[in-house]
Design an enzyme around this catalytic site. Structure first.
Site, PDB file in Angstrom:
ATOM      1  N   HIS A  71       7.495  16.009  -7.183  1.00  0.00           N
ATOM      2  CA  HIS A  71       7.361  14.792  -6.404  1.00  0.00           C
ATOM      3  C   HIS A  71       6.672  15.051  -5.064  1.00  0.00           C
ATOM      4  O   HIS A  71       5.834  14.276  -4.623  1.00  0.00           O
ATOM      5  CB  HIS A  71       8.759  14.204  -6.177  1.00  0.00           C
ATOM      6  N   GLU A 111       3.193   3.199  -4.458  1.00  0.00           N
ATOM      7  CA  GLU A 111       4.082   4.321  -4.723  1.00  0.00           C
ATOM      8  C   GLU A 111       5.122   3.921  -5.758  1.00  0.00           C
ATOM      9  O   GLU A 111       5.544   2.771  -5.810  1.00  0.00           O
ATOM     10  CB  GLU A 111       4.765   4.738  -3.420  1.00  0.00           C
ATOM     11  N   HIS A 157       8.811   4.044  -7.737  1.00  0.00           N
ATOM     12  CA  HIS A 157      10.245   4.292  -7.602  1.00  0.00           C
ATOM     13  C   HIS A 157      10.877   4.128  -8.977  1.00  0.00           C
ATOM     14  O   HIS A 157      11.814   3.355  -9.159  1.00  0.00           O
ATOM     15  CB  HIS A 157      10.865   3.372  -6.556  1.00  0.00           C
ATOM     16  N   ASP A 163       5.379   3.789   4.834  1.00  0.00           N
ATOM     17  CA  ASP A 163       4.145   4.581   4.752  1.00  0.00           C
ATOM     18  C   ASP A 163       2.989   3.863   5.439  1.00  0.00           C
ATOM     19  O   ASP A 163       2.067   4.499   5.941  1.00  0.00           O
ATOM     20  CB  ASP A 163       3.767   4.824   3.280  1.00  0.00           C
TER      21      ASP A 163
END
Lengths: 734, 230
Positions: free
Chosen positions: A45, A89, A91, A113
Site C-alpha cells: 500500500h 484513491e 478504500h 490529500d
C-alpha cells in the site's frame, strides 16, 4: 513486551528476505515500534513495490502539468492563474469489512490529500464496484457505502457531483470504493510535503490519536481469507465535522507565510507522514510522542506510530510562527501540538516516556524499500465472436437493458449525495456525460468524470486500459470541455500471481498508449492490489478520474433531448457485440474481445465534436458506451422527457447496429442535421442521421413504439425495489 | 440591505447564501462568527445550512446554545428579520424561536433533489415577489427535514396564516409523493407570529442563477433586497 522475531515480522507482512534487509540496515534487531515502521512503509500500500516498475511507463507530463505523481495529489494549470488539484484513491478493503466507515473515511482521506496542497475542495466523485445483486451481502454493502459517502461528503460541504457503479459477481467478496476529490488553488500557492529547515518545529493538528486503524495499510496489502470480519478493528472511524474544521483551519493558516511543508496523516498515519516529509526534504526528524494529543490512556509508541486515526495533519512551520498557528487551530477547536523538530541527522528518532523507541536512518528506509519485478503472464485475448442471432427484437431488448443493474437509473444513489452545496454545480449527476462545476468568481468551469469498463479489461486488459482512458476523455469532450489530465486508481488482484501481474502490465500499456495519443497525462494515482477473497480475484479495474476545463461554463451541454432536433451519430459503427451488455443481458454470454479503440480516430472525432459544441451547434450530446446507440438515445430521451422517431440503420444486423459498443462515438442533437453532416464529411469524419426528436416516446425503426413513461418505469425500477427495507443506518444528519 | 450570515462550526452553505444575497443586493453580506454577539445595524440575520457542530446530539441543538443565538433572539425581539434555511431552520426550532421540530426524513435517508414549494402567502417581506399559490422549485439536501408539531400547534400555524411554504406537485397539489420527507401537513417553512422570522428546509439560495438550473429562488432574495433597499 512482544519479542521481535522473523515470525513476528512475517505476521506484520514482511517476508524473510525483507526482514533480513531490516536487520542489515539497523545492524541490530529492531524494536517493536521500528518493526512496525518498516512493515507499513514497505507494505504494498505504501511502497508500491509490485507496481512501481510498471507505473513508470505512464506519461505524466504536459505543458499544463504543475505537479505530477509523487505529491499528495496531481496539480494542473487551468488558466487565469488557477490550478486544479485532484486525485482518486481506493478504500476497498475497509469498505467490505465495515461499509459505512470504510467508504466515509475513504472520502475523508482523499479530501485531505487535496486540501493539504492548499486547495479548497470543490467536488467529490466516486467509482464503485459491487458484487452480484443476487448475493445477499451486496445489498448491505451498497447501502453502507452509499450512506458512508453521503454521510461524510454532505457534512463537509463538498458536493458529490459524479461517479459510476457496476455490479459483477467477481466483486462479491471484494467491492471497490474509489473516491476522488478535486480542489482549486492559486497556481502560485501550492503547498508541498518536503520538509526543510533544521530546527523547524513539527506540528500535529486535528483530531487526537486513538487505537483505531492500527496496521490498516498492512491489512490493505493482503488478501482476505474467511476472516474478514475479524479485521474490523483495523478500520478507521471518520468524523466529517472535524474534517470540515480542519479544512477551514488549514486554509486559514495557508493564507499566511507560516507553512514550510504539510502532509496529511493517511495510511500508516504518523509514520508515513513524518518519514515521507523528512525523507523528501533530505533532513532528519525527531518526534516526542509524549506531546501527541491522545484520545486514550496508556498508548504505546508502537500504537501511536501505527494508528490511522482520521482527520490529522503534520505541518513543518517556520520558526516563530507557532503562536499564530496555534491561535488559528484553537479558534476552530482543534488540537495543536508541537511534537518534534527537524534535525540534520538524516534519521527518524522517536522518543516516548524517556526512552528512544525508534531510531532509523531515513535514506535506506526509502532507497532500500523492496522493488519487485514480478513475473507476468499475459493471456491472449478471446477469439472473435461469431455472429449472434437476436432472440428478442429491439424493443424488448431496450427495455431489459435500460432496467438492468448496470444501466438503470442511479437516482436512488445520487439522491443521497448533496450535489449542489457550494452553489457552483452547473451539471449535476445524470444531467451530462461529465459533471460540470463552475469556479467561484470565474466564468470557467471544471468538467469531471470517472470511468472504467471492467468486463472489457477482464477480456483484454490492454484494450480495456486504453478504453477506460478514452472513455474519460470522451465524456469530458461530450460536455464541451478540453480534457487536461487523469488520476488513476489501479484495482487488481494478487500481484504474486503472474496472471494478475500480466493484467496489470497490459492495462498500463493500454492506458499509456491512450494517454499519449490524447495528450491526457496521469498526474496522480493509487494502486490497490490483493483484491481477492479466498483466492478469487476481482475483474481488473483501472478506474480513471478525468478532469477537463471549459472556458465558459455557459457553453456546457448536457444530454437532455429537446423536441424538434436532428439526431446525428458521429463516429464509425461496425456493430461490435463482443463483451457488450446486450450480449450479457440478452444473449446471456460474456464472450469475445472487447471493442478496440482507434486512438487516432478517437482524437479526430472528439476534437470535431468539441469544436461543434463550442461553436454552439450542438444542443445535447451523449457519448455511446454501455448498451450502444439505442440505450444512449433512450438516456437522452429520459433526461429531456422527449421522445424521438428513429430511422433504419445501415446495412448490418439491426441489433448489432443499435446495441453494438464500438468506441469513439457520440450522439449529437442539432437544429440542422444536414449542416453537421456536411461539416463532418468535410473533415472526413463518419456521421449519419439517426432520426428526429419529439413526441412522448421512442419509435424504433421496426415500428415498435415505447412511451417515455414505460421507459422510465423500467429505468427507475431496480434500485428502489432492491433496496426497499434496507433499513436505517448511522447518522444521516443535515 | 444590511444582511449578516451567522457561521457556526460545521455550517457549509454560508457561501451559497452569500452569493444569493449579493446577487440580489449588489453587495456582500457580513459574515458573523458564532462567538460574536453584536448584530447591531443589521436588517436581516441569516442562519444558513450545513451541519453545525456536526449535527451531533441533535440537529441544531448545540448551535442553539451558542453565544450568538442570544443576540439573534434579541435582534428578533427588536423587530429584526431572521431567515433560517435547512440547518438554520433546525437551529431556530431548537432555540424556541419557531415552534415544532424537524425529525428524520420519513424514508430514513438523506435526500438531495429538487422539490416544489407552494407559496402560502405572498404579502410578507420574504415573499412579495412571488404570487400566492405559485409553485417554485428548490433543491433540498437534508436528512432531518420532516416537520413535526402537535395538532394544536399545527392548527394554530394554519389558523394564523403562519405556514410559509408547503411541498407540492409542480401543479400545486398536495400528494404524499410530493412531500419528500413526510412533513406534517406538507409544511416546508413557517413564520413567527410577527412574520419576521422565517424558517424553511429547502434551499432557494441554490437556484438564483439560470446557469445552475434556474432562478426559482430569486424572488425570495429580490423581495428582501427591495424591502431593505437604501
Amino acid at each position: 513486551m512482544t519479542e521481535v522475531s522473523p515470525a513476528l515480522a512475517r505476521q506484520f507482512g514482511l517476508n524473510d528476505e525483507e526482514y533480513a534487509r531490516v536487520l542489515a540496515i539497523l545492524g541490530r534487531t529492531p524494536s517493536l515500534t521500528e518493526l512496525g515502521i518498516f512493515s507499513v512503509m514497505w507494505s504494498e500500500h505504501c511502497s508500491y513495490k509490485s507496481s512501481r516498475v510498471w507505473l513508470k511507463q505512464l506519461p505524466t507530463t504536459a505543458p499544463w502539468v504543475i505537479h505530477g505523481p509523487g505529491e499528495n495529489a496531481g496539480v494542473v494549470a487551468i488558466g487565469e492563474g488557477l490550478a486544479a488539484i485532484f486525485k482518486m484513491e481506493s478504500h476497498n478493503h475497509p469498505s467490505f469489512i465495515e461499509p459505512y466507515q470504510g467508504a466515509a473515511t475513504g472520502v475523508g482521506g482523499i479530501l485531505r490529500d487535496v486540501f493539504t496542497m492548499g486547495a479548497r475542495p470543490v467536488a467529490n466523485l466516486n467509482a464503485l464496484r459491487f458484487g452480484s445483486p443476487d448475493n445477499p451481502v451486496t445489498r448491505r454493502v451498497v447501502d453502507g457505502v452509499v450512506r458512508g459517502i453521503g454521510g461524510y461528503g454532505n457534512c463537509v460541504g463538498v458536493p458529490t457531483v459524479g461517479g459510476e457503479i457496476n455490479f459483477h459477481p467477481a466483486y462479491d467478496g471484494n467491492p471497490l470504493v474509489n473516491a476522488m476529490t478535486v480542489g482549486i488553488a492559486p497556481a502560485d500557492r501550492i503547498f508541498l510535503s518536503a520538509a526543510a529547515g533544521v530546527g523547524n518545529p513539527v506540528v500535529y493538528v486535528g483530531s487526537k490519536t486513538g487505537r483505531d486503524g492500527i496496521h490498516g495499510a498492512t491489512m490493505a496489502s493482503a488478501e482476505f481469507g474467511q476472516d474478514a470480519e475479524a479485521k474490523r478493528p483495523t478500520v478507521q472511524v471518520g468524523d466529517p465535522f472535524t474534517e470540515k474544521l480542519l479544512i477551514e483551519a488549514c486554509l486559514e493558516l495557508m493564507a499566511t507565510d507560516a507553512i514550510v511543508a504539510i502532509q496529511d496523516m493517511g495510511a500508516a498515519g504518523l509514520t508515513s507522514s513524518s518519514v515521507e516529509m523528512a525523507g523528501k526534504g533530505g533532513v532528519g526528524i525527531a518526534l516526542d510522542l509524549d506531546a501527541v494529543p491522545q484520545r486514550e490512556t496508556g498508548m504505546s509508541a508502537y500504537e501511536m506510530m501505527l494508528s490511522e486515526s482520521q482527520e490529522r495533519m503534520l505541518i513543518v512551520l517556520r520558526p516563530g510562527r507557532e503562536a499564530m498557528a496555534r491561535a488559528i487551530f484553537e479558534k476552530w477547536e482543534l488540537d495543536f501540538a508541537v511534537i518534534g523538530h527537524l534535525t540534520e541527522s538524516g534519521r527518524i528518532t522517536v522518543r516516548h516516556r524517556g526512552a528512544v523507541e525508534a531510531d532509523i536512518p531515513l535514506a535506506p528506509l526509502a532507497d532500500q524499500a523492496p522493488l519487485y519485478h514480478r513475473p507476468i503472464e499475459v493471456a491472449p485475448p478471446p477469439p472473435p465472436l461469431e455472429p449472434v442471432a437476436d432472440p428478442v427484437g429491439l424493443g424488448p431488448a431496450l427495455l431489459r437493458l435500460i432496467a438492468c443493474p448496470d444501466l438503470c437509473s442511479r437516482a436512488w444513489v445520487w439522491d443521497q449525495y448533496d450535489a449542489t452545496v457550494g452553489g457552483q454545480t452547473v451539471k449535476r449527476p445524470g444531467a451530462a456525460d461529465a459533471a460540470v462545476v463552475r469556479i467561484d468568481g470565474h466564468t470557467r468551469a471544471l468538467a469531471l468524470t470517472t470511468d472504467c469498463t471492467p468486463r472489457y479489461c477482464a477480456a483484454d486488459p490492454r484494450a480495456g486500459g486504453a478504453q477506460a482512458v478514452a472513455e474519460a476523455w470522451r465524456n469530458l469532450t461530450a460536455v464541451g470541455a478540453m480534457p487536461l489530465a487523469i488520476t488513476d486508481n489501479m484495482n487488481f488482484g494478487n500481484p504474486e500471481k503472474p496472471a494478475i501481474m500480466g493484467q496489470f502490465a497490459a492495462a498500463i500499456e493500454g492506458m499509456a498508449a491512450a494517454c499519449r495519443a490524447l495528450d491526457f497525462p496521469v498526474v496522480s494515482g493509487n494502486v490497490s492490489l490483493y483484491n481477492e477473497t479466498a483466492g478469487s480475484p476481482i475483474l481488473p479495474t483501472p478506474a480513471i478520474g478525468g478532469l477537463g476545463v471549459l472556458e465558459d461554463a455557459a457553453g456546457a451541454v448536457g444530454l437532455a433531448l429537446a423536441p424538434g432536433l436532428d439526431l446525428v451519430l458521429i463516429g464509425r459503427t461496425a456493430g461490435w457485440l463482443g463483451q457488450s451488455l446486450w450480449l450479457r443481458e440478452i444473449a446471456g454470454r460474456e464472450a469475445g474481445p472487447p471493442p478496440p479503440v482507434d486512438l487516432a480516430a478517437e482524437r479526430r472525432v472528439g476534437d470535431f465534436v468539441r469544436a461543434r459544441i463550442l461553436a454552439g451547434d450542438i444542443r445535447a450530446c451523449h457519448d455511446v458506451s454501455d448498451g450502444g446507440v439505442l440505450v444512449a438515445v433512450a438516456e437522452m430521451a429520459l433526461a429531456g422527457n422527449t421522445g424521438a422517431r428513429l430511422a433504419a440503420g445501415p446495412a448490418m444486423s439491426p441489433h448489432a447496429f443499435w446495441f453494438g459498443e464500438d468506441q469513439g462515438r457520440y450522439i449529437a442533437a442539432v437544429a440542422d442535421g444536414d449542416a453537421l453532416l456536411a461539416a463532418a464529411a468535410a473533415e472526413g469524419i463518419a456521421a449519419m442521421r439517426l432520426g428526429r426528436s419529439g413526441g412522448a416516446g421512442l419509435t424504433l425503426p421496426d415500428g415498435v413504439a415505447i412511451s417515455i413513461d414505460e421507459l422510465r418505469a423500467a429505468h427507475e425500477r431496480f434500485f428502489p425495489a432492491w433496496m426497499d427495507g434496507a433499513g436505517a443506518g448511522p447518522g444521516i444528519g443535515g | 440591505m444590511k444582511a449578516g450570515i451567522v457561521v457556526f462550526p460545521g455550517i457549509n452553505r454560508e457561501r451559497d447564501m452569500a452569493i444569493a444575497l449579493e446577487r440580489a443586493a449588489g453587495h456582500a453580506p457580513r459574515m458573523i462568527w458564532h462567538r460574536e454577539t453584536d448584530l447591531s445595524g443589521l436588517d436581516l440575520v441569516v442562519i444558513p445550512g450545513g451541519f453545525s457542530f456536526g449535527d451531533y446530539l441533535r440537529c441544531g441543538a448545540m448551535a442553539a446554545q451558542s453565544p450568538v443565538m442570544a443576540a439573534v433572539r434579541a435582534h428578533a425581539t427588536r423587530g429584526g428579520y431572521v431567515l433560517g434555511v435547512c440547518n438554520g431552520f433546525q437551529i431556530l426550532t431548537e432555540a424556541g424561536m419557531l415552534p415544532g421540530a424537524l425529525l428524520r426524513n420519513a424514508g430514513l435517508r438523506f435526500l438531495s433533489r429538487d422539490c416544489h414549494l407552494r407559496v402560502e402567502r405572498a404579502d410578507t417581506v420574504f415573499t412579495r415577489h412571488y404570487q400566492r399559490g405559485e409553485v417554485f422549485r428548490a433543491p433540498m439536501a437534508h436528512g432531518d427535514g420532516n416537520y413535526f408539531a402537535d395538532e394544536a400547534t399545527l392548527d394554530r400555524l394554519e389558523g394564523e396564516g403562519l405556514v410559509a411554504f408547503r411541498y407540492a406537485t409542480p401543479a400545486g397539489e398536495f400528494t404524499p409523493e410530493a412531500n419528500p420527507n413526510g412533513s406534517a401537513r406538507a409544511i416546508a417553512g413557517i413564520y413567527s407570529p410577527n412574520l419576521r422570522v422565517l424558517g424553511l428546509m429547502p434551499h432557494p439560495e441554490n437556484l438564483v442563477d439560470p446557469l445552475l438550473g434556474g432562478e426559482d429562488g430569486k424572488p425570495l432574495f429580490a423581495s428582501l433586497a427591495e424591502a431593505f433597499a437604501a
